[in-house]
Design a protein around this motif. Structure first.
Motif, PDB file in Angstrom:
ATOM      1  N   SER A  69       0.698  -1.143  -0.011  1.00 26.45           N
ATOM      2  CA  SER A  69       0.069  -0.004  -0.029  1.00 26.45           C
ATOM      3  C   SER A  69       0.751   1.387  -0.079  1.00 26.45           C
ATOM      4  O   SER A  69       0.243   2.268  -0.192  1.00 26.45           O
ATOM      5  N   CYS A  70       2.061   1.227   0.561  1.00 30.71           N
ATOM      6  CA  CYS A  70       3.002   2.436   0.238  1.00 30.71           C
ATOM      7  C   CYS A  70       4.292   1.923   0.148  1.00 30.71           C
ATOM      8  O   CYS A  70       4.800   0.534  -0.268  1.00 30.71           O
ATOM      9  N   GLY A  71       5.304   2.919  -0.366  1.00 30.40           N
ATOM     10  CA  GLY A  71       6.751   2.495  -0.768  1.00 30.40           C
ATOM     11  C   GLY A  71       7.524   2.091   0.420  1.00 30.40           C
ATOM     12  O   GLY A  71       8.674   1.563   0.296  1.00 30.40           O
ATOM     13  N   CYS A  72       7.190   2.269   1.502  1.00 30.22           N
ATOM     14  CA  CYS A  72       7.837   2.002   2.842  1.00 30.22           C
ATOM     15  C   CYS A  72       7.814   0.242   2.978  1.00 30.22           C
ATOM     16  O   CYS A  72       8.627  -0.047   3.958  1.00 30.22           O
ATOM     17  N   THR A  73       7.042  -0.239   2.318  1.00 31.76           N
ATOM     18  CA  THR A  73       6.870  -1.857   2.356  1.00 31.76           C
ATOM     19  C   THR A  73       7.213  -2.448   1.281  1.00 31.76           C
ATOM     20  O   THR A  73       6.599  -1.990   0.166  1.00 31.76           O
ATOM     21  N   THR A  74       8.099  -3.421   0.995  1.00 31.32           N
ATOM     22  CA  THR A  74       8.496  -3.970   0.016  1.00 31.32           C
ATOM     23  C   THR A  74       8.291  -5.558   0.054  1.00 31.32           C
ATOM     24  O   THR A  74       8.860  -6.181   0.782  1.00 31.32           O
ATOM     25  N   PRO A  75       7.350  -6.029  -0.748  1.00 30.63           N
ATOM     26  CA  PRO A  75       7.352  -7.404  -1.082  1.00 30.63           C
ATOM     27  C   PRO A  75       7.929  -8.095  -2.203  1.00 30.63           C
ATOM     28  O   PRO A  75       8.355  -7.670  -3.061  1.00 30.63           O
ATOM     29  N   GLU A  76       8.763  -9.128  -1.849  1.00 32.43           N
ATOM     30  CA  GLU A  76       9.331 -10.184  -2.611  1.00 32.43           C
ATOM     31  C   GLU A  76       8.727 -11.476  -2.976  1.00 32.43           C
ATOM     32  O   GLU A  76       8.387 -12.211  -1.722  1.00 32.43           O
ATOM     33  N   ALA A  87       4.000 -25.324  -1.717  1.00 35.21           N
ATOM     34  CA  ALA A  87       4.107 -24.287  -0.962  1.00 35.21           C
ATOM     35  C   ALA A  87       5.042 -23.357  -1.670  1.00 35.21           C
ATOM     36  O   ALA A  87       6.110 -23.463  -2.077  1.00 35.21           O
ATOM     37  N   ASP A  88       5.057 -22.168  -1.377  1.00 31.49           N
ATOM     38  CA  ASP A  88       6.075 -21.073  -1.352  1.00 31.49           C
ATOM     39  C   ASP A  88       5.690 -19.764  -0.298  1.00 31.49           C
ATOM     40  O   ASP A  88       5.536 -20.014   0.617  1.00 31.49           O
ATOM     41  N   LYS A  89       6.732 -18.700  -0.624  1.00 31.70           N
ATOM     42  CA  LYS A  89       6.557 -17.497   0.524  1.00 31.70           C
ATOM     43  C   LYS A  89       6.848 -16.422  -0.166  1.00 31.70           C
ATOM     44  O   LYS A  89       6.925 -15.992  -1.598  1.00 31.70           O
ATOM     45  N   ILE A  90       6.065 -15.317   0.369  1.00 31.43           N
ATOM     46  CA  ILE A  90       6.178 -14.000   0.085  1.00 31.43           C
ATOM     47  C   ILE A  90       6.948 -13.331   1.393  1.00 31.43           C
ATOM     48  O   ILE A  90       6.471 -13.297   2.358  1.00 31.43           O
ATOM     49  N   LYS A  91       7.766 -12.624   1.080  1.00 37.33           N
ATOM     50  CA  LYS A  91       8.728 -11.793   1.950  1.00 37.33           C
ATOM     51  C   LYS A  91       8.542 -10.544   1.858  1.00 37.33           C
ATOM     52  O   LYS A  91       8.593  -9.636   0.949  1.00 37.33           O
ATOM     53  N   VAL A  92       8.072  -9.850   2.985  1.00 36.91           N
ATOM     54  CA  VAL A  92       7.573  -8.530   3.013  1.00 36.91           C
ATOM     55  C   VAL A  92       8.723  -7.713   4.037  1.00 36.91           C
ATOM     56  O   VAL A  92       8.754  -8.139   5.250  1.00 36.91           O
ATOM     57  N   GLY A  93       9.215  -6.799   3.469  1.00 35.93           N
ATOM     58  CA  GLY A  93      10.116  -5.751   4.209  1.00 35.93           C
ATOM     59  C   GLY A  93       9.363  -4.559   4.651  1.00 35.93           C
ATOM     60  O   GLY A  93       8.418  -4.036   4.087  1.00 35.93           O
ATOM     61  N   TYR A  94       9.646  -3.979   5.801  1.00 33.59           N
ATOM     62  CA  TYR A  94       9.183  -2.547   6.432  1.00 33.59           C
ATOM     63  C   TYR A  94      10.272  -1.658   6.692  1.00 33.59           C
ATOM     64  O   TYR A  94      11.226  -2.408   7.455  1.00 33.59           O
ATOM     65  N   ASN A  95      10.587  -0.716   6.122  1.00 35.11           N
ATOM     66  CA  ASN A  95      11.967   0.196   6.458  1.00 35.11           C
ATOM     67  C   ASN A  95      12.067   0.719   7.519  1.00 35.11           C
ATOM     68  O   ASN A  95      12.961   1.231   8.117  1.00 35.11           O
ATOM     69  N   ASP A 103       0.522   0.498   9.916  1.00 31.92           N
ATOM     70  CA  ASP A 103      -0.553  -0.704   9.913  1.00 31.92           C
ATOM     71  C   ASP A 103      -0.583  -0.686   8.341  1.00 31.92           C
ATOM     72  O   ASP A 103      -1.041   0.183   7.858  1.00 31.92           O
ATOM     73  N   LYS A 104      -0.082  -1.737   7.631  1.00 31.16           N
ATOM     74  CA  LYS A 104       0.203  -1.554   6.190  1.00 31.16           C
ATOM     75  C   LYS A 104      -0.495  -2.943   5.536  1.00 31.16           C
ATOM     76  O   LYS A 104      -0.162  -4.159   6.069  1.00 31.16           O
ATOM     77  N   TYR A 105      -1.048  -2.930   4.419  1.00 30.37           N
ATOM     78  CA  TYR A 105      -1.474  -3.885   3.518  1.00 30.37           C
ATOM     79  C   TYR A 105      -0.744  -4.271   2.269  1.00 30.37           C
ATOM     80  O   TYR A 105      -0.381  -3.368   1.783  1.00 30.37           O
ATOM     81  N   LYS A 121       1.833  -5.158  10.903  1.00 29.30           N
ATOM     82  CA  LYS A 121       1.593  -3.767  11.777  1.00 29.30           C
ATOM     83  C   LYS A 121       2.735  -3.769  13.004  1.00 29.30           C
ATOM     84  O   LYS A 121       3.389  -4.880  13.173  1.00 29.30           O
ATOM     85  N   GLY A 122       2.808  -2.685  13.678  1.00 33.88           N
ATOM     86  CA  GLY A 122       3.732  -2.703  14.714  1.00 33.88           C
ATOM     87  C   GLY A 122       3.930  -1.153  15.023  1.00 33.88           C
ATOM     88  O   GLY A 122       3.248  -0.187  14.615  1.00 33.88           O
TER      89      GLY A 122
END
Length: 146
Positions: A69-76, A87-95, A103-105, A121-122
């Motif tokens: 939902s914003c540039g501060c969160t990066t999915p891989e 199965a697989d995975k999605i890695k989500v980073g928050y800066n 609170d990001k989606y 969230k955090g």
């Protein structure tokens, strides 16, 4: 005769409702979990979390896009199709650059038009300015070991 017609009508409606349910059942993406709470994290220290996903279908499943939902969160994510039953995975980073609660989606788009959401969230706390206070015990230990 009216009873027979009513029974036939009822069976026809039930059959059509069942057929519609089967034709709409195309959701083959299972999220092992859809939310992660990072809790308290220090400002300026990026964090990541890995979400598990499973293809529960009988054919390979390709994720079309995974978008935050914003540039501060990066999915891989893996751009290749996930084999059936795998199965697989999605890695989500928050800066964690900004202080305060977040609170990001993250929206997963697959099979053309289906979507699911991940949620992170955090709270980012401001790290104190300057270095840590001096620890006199370190000097005592160094003298003892000489």
């Amino acid at each position: 005769m009216k009873k027979l017609a009513a029974v036939i009508l009822f069976i026809g409606i039930a059959w059509m409702a069942g057929a519609q349910t089967d034709s709409l059942k195309t959701d083959d993406l299972l999220l092992k979990e859809s939310e992660h709470d990072f809790g308290m994290i220090p400002q300026g220290k990026p964090v990541t979390y890995v979400f598990g996903i499973v293809n529960t279908g009988a054919t390979p499943l390709k994720l079309d896009n995974v978008q935050a939902s914003c540039g501060c969160t990066t999915p891989e994510w893996n751009r290749d199709a996930i084999p059936a039953g795998s199965a697989d995975k999605i890695k989500v980073g928050y800066n964690a650059a900004s202080e305060g609660a977040f609170d990001k989606y993250i929206t997963i788009t697959y099979e053309g038009n289906l979507t699911k959401q991940l949620h992170i969230k955090g709270t980012v706390w401001k790290a104190p300015a300057g270095s840590a206070p001096a620890n006199a015990s370190v000097q005592i230990l160094k003298q003892q070991n000489q």
